[in-house]
Each structure stands twice: as structure tokens, then as C-alpha cells.
Design an enzyme around this catalytic site. Structure first.
Site, PDB file in Angstrom:
ATOM      1  N   LYS A   1      11.775 -25.639  11.572  1.00  0.00           N
ATOM      2  CA  LYS A   1      13.033 -25.577  12.307  1.00  0.00           C
ATOM      3  C   LYS A   1      13.749 -26.927  12.273  1.00  0.00           C
ATOM      4  O   LYS A   1      13.134 -27.976  12.445  1.00  0.00           O
ATOM      5  CB  LYS A   1      12.791 -25.125  13.750  1.00  0.00           C
TER       6      LYS A   1
ATOM      7  N   ASP B   1      -1.457 -16.760  20.329  1.00  0.00           N
ATOM      8  CA  ASP B   1      -0.307 -16.371  19.507  1.00  0.00           C
ATOM      9  C   ASP B   1       0.680 -17.514  19.291  1.00  0.00           C
ATOM     10  O   ASP B   1       1.184 -17.690  18.178  1.00  0.00           O
ATOM     11  CB  ASP B   1       0.415 -15.185  20.156  1.00  0.00           C
TER      12      ASP B   1
ATOM     13  N   LYS C   1       0.129 -18.055   9.811  1.00  0.00           N
ATOM     14  CA  LYS C   1      -0.675 -18.087  11.026  1.00  0.00           C
ATOM     15  C   LYS C   1      -0.761 -16.661  11.566  1.00  0.00           C
ATOM     16  O   LYS C   1       0.088 -15.832  11.258  1.00  0.00           O
ATOM     17  CB  LYS C   1      -0.066 -19.078  12.039  1.00  0.00           C
TER      18      LYS C   1
ATOM     19  N   ARG D   1       0.810  -1.216   0.000  1.00  0.00           N
ATOM     20  CA  ARG D   1       0.000   0.000   0.000  1.00  0.00           C
ATOM     21  C   ARG D   1       0.845   1.269   0.000  1.00  0.00           C
ATOM     22  O   ARG D   1       0.314   2.362  -0.141  1.00  0.00           O
ATOM     23  CB  ARG D   1      -0.951  -0.017   1.197  1.00  0.00           C
TER      24      ARG D   1
ATOM     25  N   ASP E   1       3.417 -22.591   9.574  1.00  0.00           N
ATOM     26  CA  ASP E   1       3.809 -22.451  10.978  1.00  0.00           C
ATOM     27  C   ASP E   1       5.321 -22.665  10.972  1.00  0.00           C
ATOM     28  O   ASP E   1       5.795 -23.787  10.844  1.00  0.00           O
ATOM     29  CB  ASP E   1       3.119 -23.492  11.861  1.00  0.00           C
ATOM     30  N   HIS E   2       6.081 -21.584  11.084  1.00  0.00           N
ATOM     31  CA  HIS E   2       7.519 -21.686  10.828  1.00  0.00           C
ATOM     32  C   HIS E   2       8.253 -22.585  11.826  1.00  0.00           C
ATOM     33  O   HIS E   2       9.361 -23.026  11.540  1.00  0.00           O
ATOM     34  CB  HIS E   2       8.171 -20.298  10.786  1.00  0.00           C
TER      35      HIS E   2
ATOM     36  N   LYS F   1       6.283 -13.693  27.440  1.00  0.00           N
ATOM     37  CA  LYS F   1       7.143 -12.587  27.023  1.00  0.00           C
ATOM     38  C   LYS F   1       7.794 -11.954  28.260  1.00  0.00           C
ATOM     39  O   LYS F   1       7.309 -12.119  29.379  1.00  0.00           O
ATOM     40  CB  LYS F   1       6.333 -11.539  26.254  1.00  0.00           C
TER      41      LYS F   1
ATOM     42  N   GLU G   1      10.335 -16.007  25.624  1.00  0.00           N
ATOM     43  CA  GLU G   1      10.837 -14.832  24.906  1.00  0.00           C
ATOM     44  C   GLU G   1      11.290 -13.796  25.919  1.00  0.00           C
ATOM     45  O   GLU G   1      10.608 -13.547  26.915  1.00  0.00           O
ATOM     46  CB  GLU G   1       9.747 -14.253  24.007  1.00  0.00           C
TER      47      GLU G   1
ATOM     48  N   LYS H   1      15.675 -15.967  26.160  1.00  0.00           N
ATOM     49  CA  LYS H   1      14.971 -16.484  24.979  1.00  0.00           C
ATOM     50  C   LYS H   1      15.401 -17.919  24.751  1.00  0.00           C
ATOM     51  O   LYS H   1      16.586 -18.194  24.517  1.00  0.00           O
ATOM     52  CB  LYS H   1      15.308 -15.637  23.755  1.00  0.00           C
TER      53      LYS H   1
ATOM     54  N   HIS I   1       2.440 -23.023  17.448  1.00  0.00           N
ATOM     55  CA  HIS I   1       3.808 -23.498  17.677  1.00  0.00           C
ATOM     56  C   HIS I   1       3.890 -24.608  18.726  1.00  0.00           C
ATOM     57  O   HIS I   1       4.494 -25.663  18.509  1.00  0.00           O
ATOM     58  CB  HIS I   1       4.708 -22.345  18.132  1.00  0.00           C
TER      59      HIS I   1
END
Length: 498
Positions: free
Chosen positions: A198, A251, A164, A45, A193-194, A344, A232, A349, A256
Site C-alpha cells: 500500500k 487473519d 498469506k 478445477r 502481504d498486500h 469485523k 472492517e 472501514k 498486516h
């Protein structure tokens, strides 16, 4: 290498996902010659010329690639088109049709086209409907090509890649899946879903099924419980507008963490095929028992200072921490709890799966080592960072007498394979999509099963008015989380801190 050209249409091409993940992934695949020519049609955009957009991509690439091959980049630039347009505007799709038709004519063939939705989920419905209304979802635009081909052009030439979250609850997920299935067939849909991309998640299958010492003990006879952590250290950052109202459960747990649980708990697939592997994963999701006691089976928390973050409602009840206990109703896992923990602003991490074995059992009057004298054996699978495997063992201390102490056997992928670089998740997933391999992608029945579980928890929270626990940033979450697992006689575990 597949040298055939493709058309990749990316909606949301000026967004964060494009900058951080997609551009580096495409560049590396082209650099290694894993794929042939990509005609990139970028839709955004922002008011940009092609030159401006190429500079935007180049700057993004510099942040993620140590050294750019300038000759390769010039080749990539030649195949980039930028369309400024709104997702609801028919002119946007008319411009896309012109570009893909030119590619078909230039190659005198039906060039496969992939539509990638790298936008916030609020735009999914609009884009999908417009793809259908414009005819882009049907495959080749050039009619004489369609007439020469006997096969189903749409299925063979068109794929949709979608990020996702797939919905916001069970109802919205089913609505999205109904729309998707009305436009595309299942073999055309690649739900990303990354975490499934992995390296270490996939290596769970190799560790378990390629080594005779593990699978025979991968069951309730030997395993006391399983823990999955996705911690995280950062807060919501610039994702406040998206995150608030979504929370940790939607989330990362719905996708995941449940996917990691499924990979851990699945039965050995009947064959090394996409359908067999996905069947095995989804069978686990269907057998996770619903949470009927929100107070006893879950903890929800919010880090102190969350309400002061940008774009966060000052009275928000969104959880930034989740801990839960789940049971898988299969013979293999009968009675074995799976503890999930994510949040979080936690201490560090880390993503890790750990299998906690039962302690030695005394037989009759014979008790060489009493349970209180030893710690559990723990097989810890580190997903990120520093991918590796750790096994905690009890060994004899040096010296006289028989005293045992815990120690660790460690395997580190970086040390074992040296400079060999594992593909990033998006490299693997993009390449698999281009090859037509759906093994590492989510499927509609799995999404339905996971959203059923999550929606049940959300409803239980609302019904019980469960309190939102507070915790300081830089800790491992609220005290209630420790109390939650300790009431079962267990404790939270991370292999790096054991």
C-alpha cells in the site's frame, strides 16, 4: 519497461483473488507497458474451455476497470492457456511442463517462470511437493538450454509467489517454511502481504526519514503511545468456511498489523536495499515482548449474529474482534505501548496508524499550559480509505485572552496529486516480483517471529479460558475494549473522528 516475456502459472485461477486483484493488476501493468509479454497459464478445477475462461476473466475485468482497451485485451487473450486439473494430479503438472517447454522453444531461451499460489492454504503443501516432483521447480525444462548456460538455471528462471496466511500457528508456519526452503532458495520466494504494497504504508518511510521535523521526535522521549487500527464494516460474508477457526488474530494481526507496527517502529535502514529494509522491519518483530498476561493485555470479541452466518459452527468461539497492547523492547521505544485494534462489523472501514505525543511538561513553577488544559498532538497516518496524513495541534482561539483549542492540519494524497493514480498493492507487488525486488515481501525469520507472538497469545487464551466478549454490528467493538485502554488513562482514537 522490461520487455522480456515471462510465464505466469496461477494455481486457483478461477478464485476470488484472481477476479478481484490479479487480473486487474496484470491488465494495468500491461496497459502502462510496465511489463512485457505475459504467457498466462491458468490452473483451475472448473471445467472450462479457453474461450469460457477468457470470458470469465473479461467479466471480472469489467467490474474493476472503467474502460477496457479491446485491442490490448485481444493481445492478452492470445497468451492465455487454461488447464483444468486437480492440484494433486500429476497430469496437471505434465500439462504445465508442455506449455512452458513450448515457450522456451519458441523464444529459444529460458523464459522465466513464476508460480503463483492463489489457492486456500490447505493446498500449498500439495502444490509445492508436486512442483518439486515434476521438476518444474528446477527451472528450464529444455535440456539443451540448461547445457548452454553456466549459471544456476533454477534460481534465475523460477520464482514462487505465495499468499498469506503462512501457516496457522508457529508449528504449521515452520513446517511450511521448511518445505519451501527445501524446494526453493530464499531469493526465489515472494511471500505476499498486500498491506506492505500500500502506498501510504511505504510513505511512512518518506514522511519520517525525508523530513527533519519527524524522526528526531519518533521515540519514547516524545511519544506517549502508538495506535494501529484495522477496522472492517462488513462481516465474514462468503469467507465463513475459511474464517471460522482462524479469527481476527491469525487473519490480520499476525501479518498486516504486525507489519504496520514494524514499519512504524523500525530503525532507519543502513541502505535503500531489500535486505536492509527487511532487516530493519524484522528486527522490530523480534523485539516485541511476548504477551504473558492475556487478560490484561488483550480483548477478544465476536459480533452478534456471527453464529448465524453461512458456514459458521453454531458453537464457534472464533474471535471477530481483537484489541491488544504490545511493547517493543528497544531503546527507541522503551516503555511506549503499541495498541492494536481490529474487527469485523465495526462502525466503518478504516486503516490508520496514529502516534500520540506527550503533553507539555511544567518546568518548576513555570507552567504556561497545564497538561489538563491541552490535548495531545497526534500524527495520524490514514492507510485507507482517503489516504492522507493528519496532525492535531493546539492553537489559540480568536479573541481576547489565551484560550487554546484543538485543530487539524491535513494532507490528502488525492487532493495533492490530483488525477495521478497510485498503483494498487497487487500491481506494485507483481511488478516487484517480476523485477526481483523483495523489499515489500515477508521473510521467513519475520514470519517466525510474528507467529511466535501469536501462538503465545493463543496458548494464553486457552490456558486462562479468556471469555469472548459480545458486540453489536455498527459499533466500535465490545465495551471491554474501551475499558481495556481506559485503564491506562488513554482512549481509542481515529483521526477522522477527532
Amino acid at each position: 519497461m522490461n520487455s522480456s516475456p515471462i510465464i505466469l502459472v496461477i494455481f486457483g485461477a478461477t478464485g476470488d483473488l484472481m477476479q478481484r486483484k490479479l487480473v486487474p493488476a496484470m491488465y494495468r501493468l500491461l496497459k502502462r507497458k510496465d511489463i512485457g509479454r505475459i504467457h498466462l497459464v491458468a490452473v483451475g478445477r472448473r471445467s472450462l474451455s479457453k474461450s469460457d475462461f477468457c470470458t470469465f476473466l473479461y467479466d471480472a475485468l469489467k467490474k474493476n476497470v472503467l474502460q477496457i482497451d479491446e485491442i490490448l485485451w485481444k493481445q492478452i487473450e492470445e497468451d492465455i492457456s487454461y488447464i483444468e486439473g486437480h492440484f494433486e494430479d500429476e497430469k496437471t503438472y505434465a500439462a504445465i511442463k508442455i506449455l512452458v517447454a513450448k515457450a522456451d522453444d519458441a523464444y529459444k531461451a529460458c523464459v522465466p517462470r513464476y508460480f503463483y499460489l492463489a489457492t486456500p492454504p490447505v493446498h500449498y503443501e500439495t502444490i509445492l511437493k508436486k512442483l518439486a516432483e515434476s521438476g518444474l521447480s528446477e527451472g528450464c525444462v529444455t535440456s539443451n538450454i540448461q547445457q548452454k548456460r553456466g549459471e544456476n538455471i533454477g534460481i534465475n528462471s523460477t520464482k514462487i509467489l505465495i499468499e498469506k496466511p503462512f501457516g496457522n500457528d508457529l508449528s504449521t508456519a515452520r513446517s511450511l517454511e521448511k518445505l519451501l526452503s527445501s524446494i526453493f532458495q530464499e531469493q526465489q520466494i515472494y511471500r505476499i502481504d498486500h498491506y506492505l504494497g500500500k502506498e501510504t504504508v511505504q510513505n511512512i518511510l518518506a514522511l519520517r526519514f525525508a523530513n527533519g521535523i519527524f524522526d528526531p521526535t519518533w521515540n519514547s522521549e516524545f511519544i506517549d503511545h502508538v495506535q494501529i487500527a484495522l477496522a472492517e464494516s462488513d462481516g465474514v460474508g462468503d469467507r465463513g468456511a475459511f474464517y471460522d477457526g482462524v479469527g481476527a488474530l491469525r487473519d490480520v494481526v499476525q501479518n498486516h498489523m504486525f507489519e504496520m507496527l514494524a514499519v512504524t517502529a523500525m530503525e532507519q535502514p543502513h541502505a535503500f536495499t531489500a535486505d536492509s529494509i527487511r532487516d530493519a522491519r524484522i528486527e522490530v518483530l523480534k523485539h516485541i515482548l511476548p504477551v504473558d498476561d492475556a487478560m490484561g493485555q488483550t480483548v477478544r470479541g465476536q459480533y452478534q449474529g456471527y453464529l448465524l452466518e453461512k458456514q459458521i459452527a453454531r458453537d464457534s468461539k472464533t474471535e471477530t474482534f481483537f484489541a491488544g497492547k504490545f511493547l517493543v523492547d528497544t531503546p527507541r521505544w522503551n516503555g511506549v505501548p503499541f495498541y492494536l485494534r481490529t474487527g469485523k462489523k465495526l462502525k466503518t472501514k478504516v486503516t490508520e496508524i496514529s502516534l500520540h505525543y506527550k503533553k507539555p511538561v511544567c518546568t518548576g513553577d513555570v507552567c504556561f499550559f497545564r497538561p489538563d488544559d491541552v490535548m495531545r498532538n497526534v500524527l495520524s497516518l490514514r492507510i485507507q480509505p482517503d489516504e492522507g496524513i493528519t496532525l492535531r495541534l493546539m492553537v489559540k482561539e480568536p479573541g481576547f485572552g489565551m484560550r487554546v483549542t484543538p485543530t487539524k492540519m491535513e494532507f490528502c494524497y488525492a487532493q495533492a496529486f490530483g488525477s495521478t493514480v497510485s498503483p494498487e498493492p497487487y500491481e506494485r507487488l507483481l511488478l516487484d516480483a517480476l523485477r526481483g525486488d523483495q523489499t515489500l515481501f515477508a521473510r521467513t525469520d519475520g514470519i517466525d517471529a510474528s507467529w511466535s507472538l501469536v501462538t503465545g497469545i493463543l496458548n494464553a487464551w486457552e490456558f486462562s479460558n479468556q471469555s469472548l466478549c459480545s458486540y453489536k454490528g455498527g459499533t466500535w467493538g465490545p465495551k471491554e475494549s474501551d475499558d481495556f485502554i481506559q485503564k491506562d488513562g488513554r482512549a481509542w482514537f481515529l483521526g477522522s473522528e477527532a
